[in-house]
Design an enzyme around this catalytic site. Structure first.
Site, PDB file in Angstrom:
ATOM      1  N   GLN A 180       0.824  -1.202   0.000  1.00 38.28           N
ATOM      2  CA  GLN A 180       0.000   0.000   0.000  1.00 38.28           C
ATOM      3  C   GLN A 180       0.858   1.250   0.000  1.00 38.28           C
ATOM      4  O   GLN A 180       2.024   1.224   0.348  1.00 38.28           O
ATOM      5  CB  GLN A 180      -0.921   0.019   1.217  1.00 38.28           C
ATOM      6  CG  GLN A 180      -0.167   0.167   2.535  1.00 38.28           C
ATOM      7  CD  GLN A 180      -1.025  -0.175   3.731  1.00 38.28           C
ATOM      8  OE1 GLN A 180      -1.669  -1.205   3.728  1.00 38.28           O
ATOM      9  NE2 GLN A 180      -1.011   0.665   4.735  1.00 38.28           N
TER      10      GLN A 180
ATOM     11  N   GLU B 263      -4.139   3.845   0.548  1.00 43.14           N
ATOM     12  CA  GLU B 263      -4.718   4.193   1.839  1.00 43.14           C
ATOM     13  C   GLU B 263      -4.776   5.711   1.943  1.00 43.14           C
ATOM     14  O   GLU B 263      -3.753   6.388   1.844  1.00 43.14           O
ATOM     15  CB  GLU B 263      -3.855   3.636   2.972  1.00 43.14           C
ATOM     16  CG  GLU B 263      -4.317   4.031   4.355  1.00 43.14           C
ATOM     17  CD  GLU B 263      -3.366   3.571   5.452  1.00 43.14           C
ATOM     18  OE1 GLU B 263      -3.609   3.964   6.606  1.00 43.14           O
ATOM     19  OE2 GLU B 263      -2.394   2.853   5.168  1.00 43.14           O
TER      20      GLU B 263
ATOM     21  N   HIS C 188       5.146  10.664  -6.659  1.00 46.23           N
ATOM     22  CA  HIS C 188       3.835  10.482  -7.266  1.00 46.23           C
ATOM     23  C   HIS C 188       3.395   9.030  -7.148  1.00 46.23           C
ATOM     24  O   HIS C 188       4.182   8.165  -6.806  1.00 46.23           O
ATOM     25  CB  HIS C 188       3.869  10.880  -8.751  1.00 46.23           C
ATOM     26  CG  HIS C 188       4.823  10.044  -9.556  1.00 46.23           C
ATOM     27  ND1 HIS C 188       6.160  10.363  -9.680  1.00 46.23           N
ATOM     28  CD2 HIS C 188       4.645   8.896 -10.262  1.00 46.23           C
ATOM     29  CE1 HIS C 188       6.753   9.452 -10.440  1.00 46.23           C
ATOM     30  NE2 HIS C 188       5.862   8.549 -10.794  1.00 46.23           N
TER      31      HIS C 188
ATOM     32  N   GLU D  14       0.669  10.054 -11.909  1.00 43.26           N
ATOM     33  CA  GLU D  14       1.206   9.811 -13.244  1.00 43.26           C
ATOM     34  C   GLU D  14       0.231   8.949 -14.029  1.00 43.26           C
ATOM     35  O   GLU D  14      -0.294   7.960 -13.510  1.00 43.26           O
ATOM     36  CB  GLU D  14       2.566   9.112 -13.159  1.00 43.26           C
ATOM     37  CG  GLU D  14       3.222   8.948 -14.505  1.00 43.26           C
ATOM     38  CD  GLU D  14       4.637   8.362 -14.408  1.00 43.26           C
ATOM     39  OE1 GLU D  14       5.355   8.456 -15.414  1.00 43.26           O
ATOM     40  OE2 GLU D  14       5.000   7.820 -13.357  1.00 43.26           O
TER      41      GLU D  14
END
Length: 190
Positions: free
Chosen positions: A42, A100, A128, A174
């Site tokens: 995550q 998250e 990013h 992105e």
């Protein structure tokens, strides 16, 4: 602390790396589902207004898999998965990574509050997150309508065929062509 089954370690740059247990002593059949190995699980982003952020990421095709609210500690967590995740599995059982979103209660109504997103001058750090799409130009056309702006258009700069959008908190997202970049890509107009 309050949260059991996880730990944090610092990477060499001082960023926290969260280590989460896949299962908490579940039965042997449960343990067989995912081998005990490290996999990217995550990324956590702090958000000012969860309604805006959830709408943004859901329009990118993500699904809310789990919400956890901690009123006594004044924060909430929202776990989102890509459109193709198995919703019958818990977040800890997913082998694909999840996003998250962490919201500290009250920030949404504070007009002066702003998170450092890692891309401000003098505060560089986090870069990013990225999404694969079939058509970068069509994806960016739809993202522009959300109104949060673009950092780099698909045909801008020297790297053609990829783009960077901004989410509601200014984090860069992105947009990457599925199957790999072709730096000669250019939008075809009729």
């Amino acid at each position: 602390g309050r949260m059991k089954g996880l730990a944090f370690a610092y990477d060499p740059d001082g960023y926290w790396v969260e280590i989460v247990s896949r299962n908490n002593g579940e039965n042997d059949e449960q343990k067989k589902k995912i081998p005990n190995e490290y996999n990217f699980s995550q990324t956590m982003l702090r958000v000012k207004d969860p309604k805006k952020s959830l709408e943004f990421y859901q329009k990118l095709g993500m699904k809310v898999l789990l919400e956890k609210h901690f009123p006594e500690a004044k924060f909430s967590l929202y776990f989102l998965g890509s459109s193709n995740v198995d919703e019958s599995l818990s977040c800890k059982e997913q082998f694909q990574p999840v996003l998250e979103l962490t919201h500290n209660h009250g920030t949404e109504s504070d007009s002066t509050f702003q998170h450092n997103n890692g891309n401000e001058e003098g505060k560089r750090g986090f870069g990013h997150i990225g999404f694969l799409v079939d058509d970068v130009h069509k994806a960016c056309d739809a993202i522009r309508e959300l109104g949060y702006g673009m950092q780099k258009e698909p045909d801008g700069g020297s790297m053609k065929g990829l783009a960077f959008a901004k989410d509601p908190d200014g984090y860069l997202v992105e947009i990457i062509k599925r199957g790999g970049l072709d730096f000669g890509d250019a939008k075809v107009t009729k």
